[in-house]
Design a protein around this motif. Structure first.
Motif, PDB file in Angstrom:
ATOM      1  N   ALA A 264       0.826  -1.209   0.000  1.00  0.00           N
ATOM      2  CA  ALA A 264       0.000   0.000   0.000  1.00  0.00           C
ATOM      3  C   ALA A 264       0.860   1.260   0.000  1.00  0.00           C
ATOM      4  N   ARG A 265       1.943   1.258   0.803  1.00  0.00           N
ATOM      5  CA  ARG A 265       2.820   2.426   0.846  1.00  0.00           C
ATOM      6  C   ARG A 265       3.530   2.618  -0.499  1.00  0.00           C
TER       7      ARG A 265
ATOM      8  N   GLU B 186       5.528  13.597  -3.409  1.00  0.00           N
ATOM      9  CA  GLU B 186       5.474  13.497  -1.957  1.00  0.00           C
ATOM     10  C   GLU B 186       6.191  12.252  -1.456  1.00  0.00           C
TER      11      GLU B 186
ATOM     12  N   GLU C   8       1.999   6.846  -6.822  1.00  0.00           N
ATOM     13  CA  GLU C   8       0.923   7.718  -7.274  1.00  0.00           C
ATOM     14  C   GLU C   8       1.176   9.172  -6.933  1.00  0.00           C
ATOM     15  N   ASN C   9       2.013   9.412  -5.909  1.00  0.00           N
ATOM     16  CA  ASN C   9       2.314  10.774  -5.486  1.00  0.00           C
ATOM     17  C   ASN C   9       3.825  10.951  -5.406  1.00  0.00           C
TER      18      ASN C   9
ATOM     19  N   SER D  73       9.244   4.191   4.370  1.00  0.00           N
ATOM     20  CA  SER D  73       9.418   4.996   3.157  1.00  0.00           C
ATOM     21  C   SER D  73      10.880   5.047   2.748  1.00  0.00           C
TER      22      SER D  73
ATOM     23  N   ARG E  23       2.471   1.761  -3.447  1.00  0.00           N
ATOM     24  CA  ARG E  23       1.486   2.288  -4.396  1.00  0.00           C
ATOM     25  C   ARG E  23       1.248   3.772  -4.153  1.00  0.00           C
ATOM     26  N   GLU E  24       1.136   4.126  -2.891  1.00  0.00           N
ATOM     27  CA  GLU E  24       0.904   5.524  -2.525  1.00  0.00           C
ATOM     28  C   GLU E  24       2.054   6.410  -2.995  1.00  0.00           C
ATOM     29  N   MET E  25       3.283   5.939  -2.832  1.00  0.00           N
ATOM     30  CA  MET E  25       4.447   6.733  -3.226  1.00  0.00           C
ATOM     31  C   MET E  25       4.577   6.838  -4.741  1.00  0.00           C
TER      32      MET E  25
END
Length: 484
Positions: free
Chosen positions: A247-248, A258, A254-255, A266, A250-252
């Protein structure tokens, strides 16, 4: 002197029932093995086939196990069989020095199969530890250096303050051990992965407890054994971690703007090795599990025993209280601790060190001989495992006068002689989390001692031995709030 007893005995009963079967198989299948037959190997006993002396170790506890064998065989090194492996146990300051200073020359890191199978993905179980990312990435040491840890102190303080407010304040009696475990695990999840959801943390902690309770048990994977529980717990922990890591990631992705190193997870996703390659998700899981083992089980035990001695010894408590209040008086309402504040807690750290000497959370570490070598007149054959233990020096009157007496002054000035006080190991493989543990212990002491005086409810409470020493009743203490 406190009594050390063994609990959780039932998981070992299956091993006892299996001994006759294993002995029969051993006699049928055994082949002659000349390896080491002409060498002057250390004296000792290999115990029963498969289980070796693991059950004796569990029943006697590490301190008594060591004491009996050094007296019977050798005060320098003796032979035994633990966790299914033949090994040489090195003793005393000279034994510690030899192992710590010969890392990568004569010895290499090694974990028992029971530990690797519980903690790591199956793909890594047969790999050497040098091939496991958690142990070869230099950044793991970098992120645990004092400079990097300074930023954690306000978070540690805030979480300790909130924990004491919600779990301790307004309560007459608390059980210190489960409370310290809750705090240290909550903190690790927050600092390493930014997980703050209470339900998520509780579920992960439940799985992780299965792992730590059985990863050092007799490696027999049958229903009902501690080892079987550790295998199941490890599988569940890895499943949870992979969800978090995926999940992390994917989040990184997509952004990307950030994608900063806001926590250890991270940073692991961002870091690359000398070839420019990122760690795989499974390698990151290995890293996090290793950090959780170090920060959860051992640190919570260390916190528990420091508070135990403060509850038992009013004269020690009073000195710690005075030191901590001198710091508290310099803080404005709501102001959090800083690195400079923690550096002033010198006597408190001496108290913590004396607690680590008397009740060390970690028992020692394993190595593997990469070549034949000689120590104290005995030859250790290539392939043998070695084990050093804190118990060969920490309570030895040769190194610590009146060793059962709690005396923080032992750590003033230059402190104990080299290689005698080894709760974090030594040499190139000294625990990289030593400074993290120091900060966490001192910040927690500050938040408890400046709020309460402690009174131990059962002076006769016994200490049981699992992977670490544990108060049998969880260390219930009465909290006496300070008058304001």
């Amino acid at each position: 002197m406190e009594t050390l007893v063994i609990s959780s005995f039932l998981p070992y009963m299956l091993s006892l029932l299996i001994i006759p079967i294993s002995l029969s198989l051993f006699l049928i299948l055994r082949k002659p093995n000349a390896e080491g037959s002409n060498l002057n190997v250390p004296p000792g006993s290999s115990g029963w086939p498969l289980v070796g002396e693991s059950i004796k170790f569990a029943l006697a506890g590490p301190q008594e196990f060591i004491k009996e064998r050094t007296k019977k065989y050798s005060p320098d090194v003796f032979q035994t069989s633990l966790l299914g492996e033949k090994m040489a146990v090195f003793c005393g300051a000279q034994g510690n020095k030899f192992l710590f200073t010969n890392e990568s020359k004569l010895l290499t890191s090694w974990w028992p199969q029971s530990m690797k199978k519980a903690l790591l993905f199956p793909e890594f179980v047969e790999a050497s530890l040098k091939e496991v990312s958690a142990l070869k990435r230099s950044f793991m040491h970098d992120i645990l250096k004092p400079e990097a840890l300074k930023q954690y102190i306000p978070v540690m303080d805030l979480m300790a303050r909130d924990h004491v407010d919600s779990e301790w304040a307004g309560t007459e009696v608390v059980k210190v051990f489960p409370m310290s475990k809750k705090y240290t695990f909550d903190l690790a999840c927050r600092l390493f992965m930014s997980i703050v959801d209470a339900e998520h943390v509780t579920r992960l902690a439940k799985h992780f407890t299965l792992v730590t309770s059985g990863m050092f048990s007799v490696p027999i994977d049958l229903p009902g054994t501690a080892y079987n529980g550790a295998i199941k717990g490890g599988r569940l922990v890895r499943k949870e971690l992979m969800k978090i890591i995926t999940a992390r990631k994917r989040e990184m992705l997509e952004n990307e703007s950030e994608a900063t190193a806001r926590d250890l997870l991270s940073r692991m996703l961002l870091v690359t090795d000398e070839n420019g390659e990122c760690m795989s998700e499974m390698e990151i899981s290995n890293n996090i599990i290793g950090l959780l083992v170090a920060s959860y089980e051992t640190t919570s035990t260390a916190v528990t025993f420091v508070l135990k001695y403060l509850a038992e010894l009013p004269h020690i408590y009073n000195k710690v209280y005075e030191e901590q209040m001198e710091i508290a008086k310099t803080k404005a309402a709501g102001e959090l601790l800083t690195w400079e504040d923690v550096q002033k807690m010198k006597y408190s750290w001496n108290v913590a060190c004396e607690s680590l000497r008397l009740a060390p959370p970690g028992q020692g570490a394993f190595r593997e001989a990469v070549t034949d070598f000689t120590f104290a007149g005995y030859t250790i054959p290539k392939g043998w495992k070695t084990f050093w233990m804190v118990h060969t020096t920490h309570k030895n009157p040769k190194y610590f006068a009146d060793p059962e007496t709690f005396d923080p002054s032992r750590f003033q000035g230059s402190g104990p002689a080299p290689y005698t006080f080894v709760p974090f190991g030594g040499g190139p493989r000294m625990c990289p989390g030593k400074e993290y543990a120091r900060l966490e212990i001192l910040v927690f002491i500050y938040n408890v001692v400046t709020r309460f005086k402690l009174e131990k409810l059962n002076p006769q409470e016994k200490i049981v031995f699992h992977a670490s020493p544990v108060p049998m009743e969880g260390l219930p203490v009465r909290l006496i709030p300070h008058q304001t």
